[in-house]
Design a protein around this motif. Sequence first.
Motif, PDB file in Angstrom:
ATOM      1  N   MET A 121       0.835  -1.183   0.000  1.00 33.77           N
ATOM      2  CA  MET A 121       0.000   0.000   0.000  1.00 33.77           C
ATOM      3  C   MET A 121       0.881   1.247   0.000  1.00 33.77           C
ATOM      4  SD  MET A 121      -3.038   1.018   2.585  1.00 33.77           S
ATOM      5  CE  MET A 121      -4.136   2.286   2.099  1.00 33.77           C
ATOM      6  N   THR A 122       0.451   2.237  -0.721  1.00 31.96           N
ATOM      7  CA  THR A 122       1.158   3.507  -0.781  1.00 31.96           C
ATOM      8  C   THR A 122       1.059   4.218   0.564  1.00 31.96           C
ATOM      9  OG1 THR A 122       0.617   3.707  -3.109  1.00 31.96           O
ATOM     10  CG2 THR A 122       1.253   5.714  -1.976  1.00 31.96           C
ATOM     11  N   HIS A 123       2.145   4.817   0.974  1.00 30.41           N
ATOM     12  CA  HIS A 123       2.116   5.650   2.172  1.00 30.41           C
ATOM     13  C   HIS A 123       1.935   7.083   1.708  1.00 30.41           C
ATOM     14  CE1 HIS A 123       3.175   2.427   4.881  1.00 30.41           C
ATOM     15  NE2 HIS A 123       3.993   2.010   3.945  1.00 30.41           N
ATOM     16  N   PHE A 124       0.873   7.704   2.139  1.00 34.65           N
ATOM     17  CA  PHE A 124       0.546   9.047   1.700  1.00 34.65           C
ATOM     18  C   PHE A 124       1.194  10.055   2.635  1.00 34.65           C
ATOM     19  CE2 PHE A 124      -2.785   6.383  -0.127  1.00 34.65           C
ATOM     20  CZ  PHE A 124      -2.633   6.737  -1.451  1.00 34.65           C
ATOM     21  N   THR A 125       2.445  10.352   2.336  1.00 33.65           N
ATOM     22  CA  THR A 125       3.211  11.303   3.123  1.00 33.65           C
ATOM     23  C   THR A 125       3.273  12.617   2.364  1.00 33.65           C
ATOM     24  OG1 THR A 125       4.558   9.496   3.987  1.00 33.65           O
ATOM     25  CG2 THR A 125       5.436  11.728   4.231  1.00 33.65           C
ATOM     26  N   PRO A 126       2.762  13.690   2.943  1.00 28.17           N
ATOM     27  CA  PRO A 126       2.818  14.981   2.258  1.00 28.17           C
ATOM     28  C   PRO A 126       4.255  15.426   2.011  1.00 28.17           C
ATOM     29  CG  PRO A 126       1.355  15.082   4.150  1.00 28.17           C
ATOM     30  CD  PRO A 126       2.090  13.778   4.232  1.00 28.17           C
ATOM     31  N   ASN A 127       4.464  16.046   0.876  1.00 22.94           N
ATOM     32  CA  ASN A 127       5.769  16.570   0.507  1.00 22.94           C
ATOM     33  C   ASN A 127       5.531  17.796  -0.354  1.00 22.94           C
ATOM     34  OD1 ASN A 127       8.179  17.171  -0.769  1.00 22.94           O
ATOM     35  ND2 ASN A 127       8.742  15.044  -1.102  1.00 22.94           N
ATOM     36  N   PRO A 128       5.956  18.972   0.084  1.00 26.70           N
ATOM     37  CA  PRO A 128       5.696  20.184  -0.691  1.00 26.70           C
ATOM     38  C   PRO A 128       6.200  20.099  -2.129  1.00 26.70           C
ATOM     39  CG  PRO A 128       6.548  20.750   1.467  1.00 26.70           C
ATOM     40  CD  PRO A 128       6.652  19.254   1.337  1.00 26.70           C
ATOM     41  N   ALA A 129       7.234  19.292  -2.373  1.00 27.05           N
ATOM     42  CA  ALA A 129       7.779  19.147  -3.722  1.00 27.05           C
ATOM     43  C   ALA A 129       7.260  17.890  -4.419  1.00 27.05           C
ATOM     44  CB  ALA A 129       9.299  19.107  -3.662  1.00 27.05           C
ATOM     45  N   GLY A 130       6.393  17.123  -3.750  1.00 24.11           N
ATOM     46  CA  GLY A 130       5.926  15.864  -4.311  1.00 24.11           C
ATOM     47  C   GLY A 130       4.487  15.931  -4.788  1.00 24.11           C
ATOM     48  N   PRO A 131       3.949  14.798  -5.234  1.00 27.47           N
ATOM     49  CA  PRO A 131       2.608  14.793  -5.818  1.00 27.47           C
ATOM     50  C   PRO A 131       1.466  14.818  -4.795  1.00 27.47           C
ATOM     51  CG  PRO A 131       3.523  12.597  -5.902  1.00 27.47           C
ATOM     52  CD  PRO A 131       4.606  13.503  -5.370  1.00 27.47           C
ATOM     53  N   PHE A 132       1.734  14.467  -3.530  1.00 26.07           N
ATOM     54  CA  PHE A 132       0.658  14.359  -2.548  1.00 26.07           C
ATOM     55  C   PHE A 132       0.691  15.504  -1.552  1.00 26.07           C
ATOM     56  CE2 PHE A 132      -1.168  12.589   1.449  1.00 26.07           C
ATOM     57  CZ  PHE A 132      -2.463  12.456   0.995  1.00 26.07           C
ATOM     58  N   GLN A 133      -0.449  16.167  -1.418  1.00 26.81           N
ATOM     59  CA  GLN A 133      -0.608  17.235  -0.434  1.00 26.81           C
ATOM     60  C   GLN A 133      -1.786  16.870   0.474  1.00 26.81           C
ATOM     61  OE1 GLN A 133       1.549  19.965  -0.424  1.00 26.81           O
ATOM     62  NE2 GLN A 133       2.552  18.694  -1.958  1.00 26.81           N
ATOM     63  N   ARG A 134      -1.604  16.995   1.780  1.00 26.50           N
ATOM     64  CA  ARG A 134      -2.675  16.670   2.723  1.00 26.50           C
ATOM     65  C   ARG A 134      -2.852  17.835   3.682  1.00 26.50           C
ATOM     66  NH1 ARG A 134      -1.162  11.671   5.627  1.00 26.50           N
ATOM     67  NH2 ARG A 134       0.203  13.059   6.783  1.00 26.50           N
ATOM     68  N   TRP A 135      -4.101  18.282   3.821  1.00 25.14           N
ATOM     69  CA  TRP A 135      -4.408  19.372   4.741  1.00 25.14           C
ATOM     70  C   TRP A 135      -5.123  18.864   5.987  1.00 25.14           C
ATOM     71  CZ3 TRP A 135      -5.211  19.708  -0.576  1.00 25.14           C
ATOM     72  CH2 TRP A 135      -4.253  20.470  -1.234  1.00 25.14           C
ATOM     73  N   GLU A 136      -5.732  17.671   5.890  1.00 24.41           N
ATOM     74  CA  GLU A 136      -6.362  17.024   7.050  1.00 24.41           C
ATOM     75  C   GLU A 136      -6.099  15.534   6.981  1.00 24.41           C
ATOM     76  OE1 GLU A 136     -10.512  17.488   7.994  1.00 24.41           O
ATOM     77  OE2 GLU A 136     -10.431  19.645   7.707  1.00 24.41           O
TER      78      GLU A 136
END
Length: 82
Positions: free
Chosen positions: A1-16
């Motif tokens: 399973m993918t780990h959804f880790t926010p990264n300002p320079a990456g494809p995933f952004q999470r606010w909540e």
Amino acid sequence: MTHFTPNPAGPFQRWEDPVDGEEYVIGVDPAMGRTSGGDHTCFQVFKTTMSAFVHVAQWYGIIQAGEAGELGAELGSYYSHA
């Protein structure tokens, strides 16, 4: 399973973070599954409330169609089976 880790320079952004018991919906623009030509796939995750949709996360990047399907399923599972 993918780990959804926010990264300002990456494809995933999470606010909540996901919250048990909350309901979420995901919208997707699959970008025709092309990995060349600069066409990006985008997943938008929203928490649903009685009065609004709250934008809680997004994934935006270039990915093949089959991988996008898997990513969408994993993202939905991560956000309470959205």
